[in-house]
Motif scaffolding. Structure first.
Motif, PDB file in Angstrom:
ATOM      1  N   ASP A 187      38.268  49.198  53.011  1.00  0.00           N
ATOM      2  CA  ASP A 187      39.140  48.185  53.618  1.00  0.00           C
ATOM      3  C   ASP A 187      40.540  48.724  53.875  1.00  0.00           C
ATOM      4  O   ASP A 187      41.302  48.147  54.644  1.00  0.00           O
ATOM      5  N   ASN A 188      40.873  49.819  53.182  1.00  0.00           N
ATOM      6  CA  ASN A 188      42.242  50.326  53.294  1.00  0.00           C
ATOM      7  C   ASN A 188      42.475  51.183  54.540  1.00  0.00           C
ATOM      8  O   ASN A 188      43.582  51.640  54.780  1.00  0.00           O
ATOM      9  N   LEU A 189      41.418  51.407  55.359  1.00  0.00           N
ATOM     10  CA  LEU A 189      41.586  52.306  56.507  1.00  0.00           C
ATOM     11  C   LEU A 189      42.668  51.803  57.475  1.00  0.00           C
ATOM     12  O   LEU A 189      43.493  52.590  57.948  1.00  0.00           O
ATOM     13  N   CYS A 219      31.737  43.935  39.172  1.00  0.00           N
ATOM     14  CA  CYS A 219      30.947  44.901  39.946  1.00  0.00           C
ATOM     15  C   CYS A 219      31.870  45.913  40.643  1.00  0.00           C
ATOM     16  O   CYS A 219      33.087  45.859  40.469  1.00  0.00           O
ATOM     17  N   GLY A 220      31.278  46.769  41.437  1.00  0.00           N
ATOM     18  CA  GLY A 220      32.058  47.824  42.093  1.00  0.00           C
ATOM     19  C   GLY A 220      32.971  47.270  43.176  1.00  0.00           C
ATOM     20  O   GLY A 220      32.652  46.279  43.826  1.00  0.00           O
ATOM     21  N   GLN A 221      34.104  47.900  43.363  1.00  0.00           N
ATOM     22  CA  GLN A 221      35.073  47.597  44.439  1.00  0.00           C
ATOM     23  C   GLN A 221      35.547  46.143  44.445  1.00  0.00           C
ATOM     24  O   GLN A 221      35.685  45.540  45.505  1.00  0.00           O
ATOM     25  N   VAL A 222      35.760  45.602  43.266  1.00  0.00           N
ATOM     26  CA  VAL A 222      36.254  44.226  43.195  1.00  0.00           C
ATOM     27  C   VAL A 222      37.757  44.186  42.899  1.00  0.00           C
ATOM     28  O   VAL A 222      38.381  43.129  43.016  1.00  0.00           O
ATOM     29  N   GLY A 223      38.311  45.333  42.486  1.00  0.00           N
ATOM     30  CA  GLY A 223      39.757  45.392  42.237  1.00  0.00           C
ATOM     31  C   GLY A 223      40.145  45.547  40.773  1.00  0.00           C
ATOM     32  O   GLY A 223      41.294  45.300  40.416  1.00  0.00           O
ATOM     33  N   LYS A 224      39.217  45.995  39.923  1.00  0.00           N
ATOM     34  CA  LYS A 224      39.536  46.171  38.492  1.00  0.00           C
ATOM     35  C   LYS A 224      40.618  47.244  38.314  1.00  0.00           C
ATOM     36  O   LYS A 224      41.600  47.029  37.620  1.00  0.00           O
ATOM     37  N   SER A 225      40.387  48.387  38.966  1.00  0.00           N
ATOM     38  CA  SER A 225      41.351  49.487  38.782  1.00  0.00           C
ATOM     39  C   SER A 225      42.689  49.149  39.420  1.00  0.00           C
ATOM     40  O   SER A 225      43.727  49.629  38.958  1.00  0.00           O
ATOM     41  N   THR A 226      42.671  48.318  40.449  1.00  0.00           N
ATOM     42  CA  THR A 226      43.941  47.915  41.066  1.00  0.00           C
ATOM     43  C   THR A 226      44.731  47.065  40.068  1.00  0.00           C
ATOM     44  O   THR A 226      45.936  47.240  39.914  1.00  0.00           O
ATOM     45  N   LEU A 227      44.041  46.186  39.362  1.00  0.00           N
ATOM     46  CA  LEU A 227      44.703  45.389  38.326  1.00  0.00           C
ATOM     47  C   LEU A 227      45.200  46.296  37.200  1.00  0.00           C
ATOM     48  O   LEU A 227      46.308  46.129  36.678  1.00  0.00           O
ATOM     49  N   GLN A 272      49.700  53.417  46.466  1.00  0.00           N
ATOM     50  CA  GLN A 272      48.895  53.706  45.263  1.00  0.00           C
ATOM     51  C   GLN A 272      47.886  52.591  45.000  1.00  0.00           C
ATOM     52  O   GLN A 272      46.753  52.833  44.593  1.00  0.00           O
ATOM     53  N   MET A 273      48.337  51.355  45.249  1.00  0.00           N
ATOM     54  CA  MET A 273      47.421  50.220  45.031  1.00  0.00           C
ATOM     55  C   MET A 273      46.291  50.240  46.050  1.00  0.00           C
ATOM     56  O   MET A 273      45.169  49.845  45.761  1.00  0.00           O
ATOM     57  N   GLN A 274      46.593  50.684  47.265  1.00  0.00           N
ATOM     58  CA  GLN A 274      45.579  50.715  48.324  1.00  0.00           C
ATOM     59  C   GLN A 274      44.576  51.859  48.120  1.00  0.00           C
ATOM     60  O   GLN A 274      43.446  51.789  48.589  1.00  0.00           O
ATOM     61  N   ALA A 275      45.008  52.905  47.429  1.00  0.00           N
ATOM     62  CA  ALA A 275      44.127  54.074  47.242  1.00  0.00           C
ATOM     63  C   ALA A 275      42.909  53.687  46.411  1.00  0.00           C
ATOM     64  O   ALA A 275      43.013  52.915  45.460  1.00  0.00           O
ATOM     65  N   GLU A 276      41.777  54.236  46.773  1.00  0.00           N
ATOM     66  CA  GLU A 276      40.549  53.860  46.068  1.00  0.00           C
ATOM     67  C   GLU A 276      39.845  55.071  45.453  1.00  0.00           C
ATOM     68  O   GLU A 276      39.569  56.058  46.139  1.00  0.00           O
ATOM     69  N   VAL A 277      39.579  54.978  44.165  1.00  0.00           N
ATOM     70  CA  VAL A 277      38.741  55.972  43.490  1.00  0.00           C
ATOM     71  C   VAL A 277      37.689  55.195  42.721  1.00  0.00           C
ATOM     72  O   VAL A 277      38.044  54.295  41.952  1.00  0.00           O
ATOM     73  N   ARG A 278      36.442  55.511  42.913  1.00  0.00           N
ATOM     74  CA  ARG A 278      35.409  54.816  42.152  1.00  0.00           C
ATOM     75  C   ARG A 278      35.494  55.247  40.684  1.00  0.00           C
ATOM     76  O   ARG A 278      35.456  56.441  40.394  1.00  0.00           O
ATOM     77  N   THR A 279      35.635  54.301  39.791  1.00  0.00           N
ATOM     78  CA  THR A 279      35.784  54.652  38.371  1.00  0.00           C
ATOM     79  C   THR A 279      34.441  55.092  37.798  1.00  0.00           C
ATOM     80  O   THR A 279      33.432  54.416  37.978  1.00  0.00           O
ATOM     81  N   MET A 280      34.471  56.214  37.112  1.00  0.00           N
ATOM     82  CA  MET A 280      33.276  56.715  36.415  1.00  0.00           C
ATOM     83  C   MET A 280      33.581  56.641  34.921  1.00  0.00           C
ATOM     84  O   MET A 280      34.633  57.123  34.494  1.00  0.00           O
ATOM     85  N   THR A 319      43.648  35.441  43.727  1.00  0.00           N
ATOM     86  CA  THR A 319      44.757  36.369  43.947  1.00  0.00           C
ATOM     87  C   THR A 319      44.462  37.438  44.991  1.00  0.00           C
ATOM     88  O   THR A 319      43.317  37.646  45.383  1.00  0.00           O
ATOM     89  N   CYS A 320      45.530  38.081  45.431  1.00  0.00           N
ATOM     90  CA  CYS A 320      45.412  39.335  46.182  1.00  0.00           C
ATOM     91  C   CYS A 320      46.088  40.370  45.294  1.00  0.00           C
ATOM     92  O   CYS A 320      47.299  40.324  45.098  1.00  0.00           O
ATOM     93  N   MET A 321      45.305  41.264  44.736  1.00  0.00           N
ATOM     94  CA  MET A 321      45.812  42.180  43.721  1.00  0.00           C
ATOM     95  C   MET A 321      46.791  43.212  44.281  1.00  0.00           C
ATOM     96  O   MET A 321      47.485  43.885  43.522  1.00  0.00           O
ATOM     97  N   LEU A 322      46.852  43.326  45.605  1.00  0.00           N
ATOM     98  CA  LEU A 322      47.781  44.294  46.192  1.00  0.00           C
ATOM     99  C   LEU A 322      49.205  43.758  46.154  1.00  0.00           C
ATOM    100  O   LEU A 322      50.165  44.516  46.216  1.00  0.00           O
ATOM    101  N   ASP A 323      49.327  42.450  46.059  1.00  0.00           N
ATOM    102  CA  ASP A 323      50.644  41.821  46.085  1.00  0.00           C
ATOM    103  C   ASP A 323      51.258  41.856  44.670  1.00  0.00           C
ATOM    104  O   ASP A 323      50.688  41.284  43.738  1.00  0.00           O
ATOM    105  N   ASP A 377      39.418  49.784  31.437  1.00  0.00           N
ATOM    106  CA  ASP A 377      38.865  49.636  32.790  1.00  0.00           C
ATOM    107  C   ASP A 377      37.523  50.373  32.825  1.00  0.00           C
ATOM    108  O   ASP A 377      37.393  51.450  32.244  1.00  0.00           O
ATOM    109  N   VAL A 378      36.548  49.782  33.488  1.00  0.00           N
ATOM    110  CA  VAL A 378      35.210  50.403  33.526  1.00  0.00           C
ATOM    111  C   VAL A 378      34.767  50.589  34.974  1.00  0.00           C
ATOM    112  O   VAL A 378      35.308  49.962  35.883  1.00  0.00           O
ATOM    113  N   GLY A 379      33.782  51.435  35.177  1.00  0.00           N
ATOM    114  CA  GLY A 379      33.193  51.584  36.511  1.00  0.00           C
ATOM    115  C   GLY A 379      32.272  50.389  36.763  1.00  0.00           C
ATOM    116  O   GLY A 379      31.571  49.928  35.859  1.00  0.00           O
TER     117      GLY A 379
END
Ligand SMILES: Nc1nc2c(ncn2[C@@H]2O[C@H](COP(=O)(O)OP(=O)(O)OP(=O)(O)O)[C@@H](O)[C@H]2O)c(=O)[nH]1
Ligand SMILES: [Mg+2]
Length: 450
Positions: free
Chosen positions: A219-221, A116-124, A243-251, A422-426, A269-271
């Motif tokens: 969460d990155n604020l 689903c959205g904002q789960v960390g797919k694009s971060t991975l 870069q890992m903390q930055a968030e763009v919703r994938t379309m 996991t914590c994908m930021l690490d 990677d999908v939205g």
């Protein structure tokens, strides 16, 4: 590919077999060497023994690998037999050996990231790129995204903060108005950092931040607001963590191709927002591994696109739909429980009432909403979402419970499933994750630094 005579076809098949051998050889050798060094800590100091070992183990390993994994000796011989029969009937051209051709497409492995959205797919996805396809120009593209994230989140924070007591003093109110008027697509200037800093440090705004589970905010604020001066400095170049903390919703769908141990890998990677999920079906063909990502921290949060739906329940529904797609009957799945860093302290800091799940049976729902708003800073009980959960504030029990909820949904006869938390930021944890994912598509896969 068609072959005119017996010798040509046999040669083609041996060439194809040697390609397979080569692809697995290096990873096996590295793995074997590491194991051997561990077992024979003393004898590896002998410089004569080492080359013997490498040759010996390498050869034996390749033979085993071919038999037990992907070489398809059986199909090799049965195809050769079929070819013999075809030869008897003089219909040599009827034999299609294209599955052993040197075609690049054929060797490509396809890994699809779903969730689903904002789960960390694009971060991975970014962590994969960082590891296998680093690019010097990439960091600078993240600067406007980071500035956009800061402005959007600050505006949400202010909206929430203005409804709380005590109200802020005049200087903070004036900075709030300035931030409210900012255009999210404009880069932040050095002189504007002081407004963000002033508002962020205000106690009422901190109270609004503590309530972040009850409304939509990035969460990155916290991470970005604490380094706002660095972000707005003229020569700022985002670090890997930025870069890992930055968030763009994938379309739509984003793809990246890279080479790992001689194999071409296509990562998709999908939205994840609801409106994006109907596009996923176009990526279901010839998938070698599905990576399904879950946001653990969403257990007491609502969806960005529908504020009446719980995020973890949405993850469960979505997972059930995906795992039982007939096309994925024999596809390996990697189920990743992400956001461990936020989930663990939230579960553990829950002191107030481990039986709050019970409360939901007796209290009217507006009151439950109110309670949830005020207890959010103290953590939140998993039992509020799942009344059958009895593990209280214990992280391991909470994790095992959620994991079980997901695994129960897998109705496939062969449950090809690996799970990870996991914590994908690490970067270290992300590498371990990548290692696991690659191991499920390349037998004996070995990342020396994982
Ligand atoms: N604290 C924390 N933040 C994370 C973690 N993984 C990802 N994030 C952040 O969560 C936000 C959303 O991550 P994305 O990777 O963009 O999420 P996504 O699944 O691609 O979302 P969509 O593109 O909308 O489907 C980003 O700001 C990430 O930095 C994690 O393990 N811990
Ligand atoms: Mg994304």
């Amino acid at each position: 590919m068609k072959h005119k005579n017996t010798a040509q076809a046999v040669r083609a098949r041996f060439r194809a077999a040697s390609v397979h051998l080569e692809q697995n050889y290096y990873s096996f050798l590295a793995l074997g060497l590491k194991r051997w060094l561990r077992v024979n800590q003393k004898s590896y100091q002998n410089p004569i023994a080492l080359p013997f070992f490498v040759v010996n183990q390498g050869f034996a390993g390749v033979c085993c690998l071919r038999v037990f994994s992907k070489l398809h000796w059986q199909s090799f011989w049965s195809d050769a037999h079929a070819w013999d029969s075809a030869d008897d009937s003089s219909d040599v051209d009827a034999i299609d050996l294209s599955d052993y051709s040197d075609n690049e497409e054929e060797k490509r492995l396809k890994i699809v990231l779903l969730g689903c959205g904002q789960v960390g797919k694009s971060t991975l996805f970014k962590q994969f790129q960082e590891l296998f396809a680093p690019c010097q120009d990439r960091p600078i593209h993240y600067k406007p995204i980071i500035h956009n994230n800061v402005i959007a989140s600050m505006q949400s924070l202010i909206r929430k903060g203005t409804s709380l007591e005590p109200s802020c003093d005049e200087t903070v109110l004036s900075s709030q108005k300035t931030i409210d008027a900012w255009n999210r697509d404009q880069p932040l200037q050095e002189a504007e950092a002081k407004h963000v800093d002033l508002v962020w440090r205000d106690p009422t705004m901190q109270q609004a931040w503590a309530l972040r589970d009850s409304y939509q905010i990035g969460d990155n604020l916290e991470y970005f607001a604490n380094k706002i001066e660095e972000l707005t400095a003229p020569g700022y170049v985002p670090s890997v963590l930025d870069q890992m903390q930055a968030e763009v919703r994938t379309m739509g769908v984003t793809k990246s191709e890279f080479t790992v141990l001689n194999r071409k890998v296509l990562l998709v990677d999908v939205g994840g927002q609801r409106s994006e999920r109907r596009k996923w079906v176009h990526e279901y063909n010839e998938v070698d591994c599905v990576v399904f990502v879950v946001n653990l921290n969403g257990y007491n949060r609502m969806l960005w696109e529908d504020s009446t739906q719980n995020r973890l329940l949405e993850d469960l529904r979505c997972f059930e739909n995906i795992i039982n797609v007939p096309l994925f009957k024999n596809t390996p799945f990697c189920l990743i429980f992400n956001f461990r860093d936020l989930f663990k302290p939230k579960i553990e800091s829950w002191q107030w009432d481990v039986h709050a799940g019970e409360l939901s049976r007796y209290l009217p729902s507006p009151l439950i909403g109110l309670v949830r708003d005020y207890v959010a800073p103290l953590g939140a009980p998993l039992s509020a979402l799942f009344p059958d959960y009895k593990g209280g504030a214990d992280y391991e029990q909470a994790l095992a419970f959620i994991r079980e909820k997901f695994l129960q949904l897998d109705r496939r006869p062969q449950k090809l499933m690996t799970t990870m938390t996991t914590c994908m930021l690490d970067p270290g944890e992300a590498r371990q994750c990548i290692h696991q994912i690659m191991s499920s598509v390349i037998p004996f896969f070995y990342l020396p630094w994982a």
